[in-house]
Design an enzyme around this catalytic site. Structure first.
Site, PDB file in Angstrom:
ATOM      1  CE  LYS A 139       5.027  10.034  -8.554  1.00 49.76           C
ATOM      2  NZ  LYS A 139       3.679   9.691  -9.070  1.00 49.76           N
ATOM      3  CG  ASN A 180       6.668   3.184   7.114  1.00 47.41           C
ATOM      4  OD1 ASN A 180       7.811   2.810   7.336  1.00 47.41           O
ATOM      5  ND2 ASN A 180       5.889   3.688   8.069  1.00 47.41           N
ATOM      6  CG  ASP A 202      -4.184   1.007 -11.021  1.00 49.55           C
ATOM      7  OD1 ASP A 202      -4.478  -0.157 -10.667  1.00 49.55           O
ATOM      8  OD2 ASP A 202      -3.044   1.344 -11.378  1.00 49.55           O
ATOM      9  CG  ASN A 209      -1.451   2.369  -7.446  1.00 49.39           C
ATOM     10  OD1 ASN A 209      -0.243   2.478  -7.682  1.00 49.39           O
ATOM     11  ND2 ASN A 209      -2.296   1.860  -8.322  1.00 49.39           N
TER      12      ASN A 209
END
Length: 490
Positions: free
Chosen positions: A167, A218, A260, A265
């Protein structure tokens, strides 16, 4: 050096929360986890040894350095500081101070990065700095809130090269954006569990700031399940659910509340191991504006969130358990959207009136019952994650317990009546949420409802409908028409 602290002026029968840090010649250390104490009805409270006026000695690092207990907050003349919380509900864990004794938490506790005076110290404490030259970025695989997400390779000295996800923080970032971006690494770096996404390290000493995690081949669980609709056995799905529950038990034991938890997620690797991810403190929940309901405290993913969290922003491990029940429903339905096309306001109203999601198609009775247990209105009535893991372990050891199915399926409950009153083949496909196959049926010569009585599995293969889950849904709907005597006519 002192190794005790006496706290005066506290009110009897009141709950206080303390945070502690060490002070040595080298300066101040970092704060530890919150310690919640409830005063007795005596006049004085101290932290300490029960054989003296309540003095508690704490040693660290093999006894080399003694901690000085610096109380971060307490009440003076009736004034409360930010760390003192209202008295918790009976169902929440609490530390009781009785007869001068306190039981300190034995397990490791999550430390919130925002409790650090210097946010960069949290990064140094919990995330390993990686030299940018050790990373090879290969391709873009997605976009995050702060910038691109790429796959690549990481080669550290004396270690084998591994695949990683990278990221990166987009150019032109502010210091606040940098801090918020890296806060996820400060959180993730505290966790070490096979069902929690693993942080490899961070790159902070060059212009391109990066967070490096293990690579999950995946991708996200929701899209993975939709792509492979009907292709996994129930015992495989239960195995996935068991992994997620195990990861959430670990987080709960560390006093971390996710807030969350959703299939989007959860990440899946090549061995179908599911790992909880997304620990960012600032999130964009979904591109869909209907996905989140905005409150004064920020955005909440309504379809996954417990009623008390929506109404009062009361987030606990029990509200995570509610979300886990929704994840169970997503998994068993192969990525179906919870509550279908209902609006957020309709979902809130329905839940308040006692509505709960019906069982997905071919859902074992025991799994739907566990979902319903997770959706109990009173959070104290919901199972703990440890109990959920034990239940799923028993199901895996005894697969025959998964054979008893619920009598109705979710899509039938939601759409069976619509199916019996549709006028055209296109309306029927929309009613069973298979509208993407309208052109397939038309090209194969199926243009009327009556013609569907000739549809079977091999015929569906010929017209390009090959996913087992989709075939089962279509064939079950045809049978449903015949069972109700509608004969595919209005």
């Amino acid at each position: 050096r002192l190794n005790s602290m006496t706290v005066d002026g506290l009110k009897p029968g009141t709950t206080y929360v303390f945070r502690v840090r060490a002070h040595t010649d080298g300066g101040y250390g970092t704060y530890g986890g919150e310690i919640e104490l409830e005063t007795s009805h005596e006049d004085m409270l101290a932290i300490g040894d029960p054989n003296q006026p309540t003095i508690l000695a704490v040693s660290i690092a093999g006894g080399i350095v003694l901690l000085i207990f610096l109380v971060a907050c307490f009440v003076i003349s009736g004034r409360h500081c930010g760390y003192i919380k209202a008295k918790q509900d009976p169902d929440e864990e609490k530390m009781h101070f009785q007869h001068g004794r306190v039981k300190l938490p034995g397990s490791r506790t999550y430390v919130h990065p925002h409790t650090y005076e210097d946010p960069n110290q949290a990064i140094r404490d919990f995330a390993k700095e990686i030299d940018a030259s050790s990373i090879r970025i290969e391709r873009v695989i997605g976009a995050g809130e702060f910038g691109e997400v790429c796959s690549g390779r990481l080669k550290l000295p004396s270690k084998r090269e591994i695949c990683v996800a990278i990221k990166s923080l987009k150019a032109g970032y502010s210091e606040k954006q940098r801090r918020d971006f890296l806060s996820e690494a400060s959180i993730m770096g505290q966790f070490d569990h096979p069902n929690i996404i693993r942080l490899e390290g961070v790159v902070t000493k060059c212009k391109l700031v990066m967070i490096i995690t293990e690579f999950m081949e995946n991708g996200s669980l929701d899209s993975f399940l939709r792509k492979h609709d009907g292709q996994f056995t129930m015992i495989q799905l239960v195995g996935m659910l068991r992994g997620i529950a195990s990861g959430m038990k670990y987080l709960s034991d560390m006093n971390y509340v996710h807030r969350d938890l959703a299939a989007r997620n959860i990440l899946v690797n090549s061995n179908l191991v599911c790992k909880v991810s997304d620990f960012g403190l600032s999130r964009v929940l979904e591109d869909d504006p209907e996905a989140a309901y905005t409150t004064r405290g920020g955005k909440i993913p309504i379809r996954w969130t417990a009623p008390e969290a929506i109404a009062y922003r009361k987030f606990t491990s029990a509200s995570d358990v509610w979300s886990y029940g929704i994840v169970m429903w997503e998994v068993v339905s192969f990525g179906e959207r919870p509550y279908w096309e209902m609006s957020n306001q309709d979902v809130i109203k329905a839940i308040d009136e006692g509505y709960r999601l019906p069982a997905p198609m071919d859902c074992p009775l025991v799994l739907h019952q566990l979902m319903l247990d997770c959706w109990e209105k009173a959070r104290s009535d919901r199972p703990k994650f440890g109990q959920i893991v034990n239940i799923l372990d028993k199901l895996i050891r005894n697969p025959s317990s998964l054979k008893q199915l619920t009598q109705s399926s979710a899509w039938q409950d939601a759409n069976a009546q619509d199916c019996l009153t549709v006028a055209t083949l296109e309306e029927w496909l929309d009613a069973i949420k298979m509208g993407q196959y309208k052109e397939n049926f038309s090209a194969a010569g199926y243009v009327t409802l009556e013609s569907l009585i000739y549809v079977n599995g091999s015929e569906l293969n010929k017209i390009g409908i090959t996913l087992p889950g989709h075939q089962k849904r279509i064939l079950s709907s045809v049978q449903n028409f015949q069972t109700h005597g509608a004969h595919l006519q209005v």
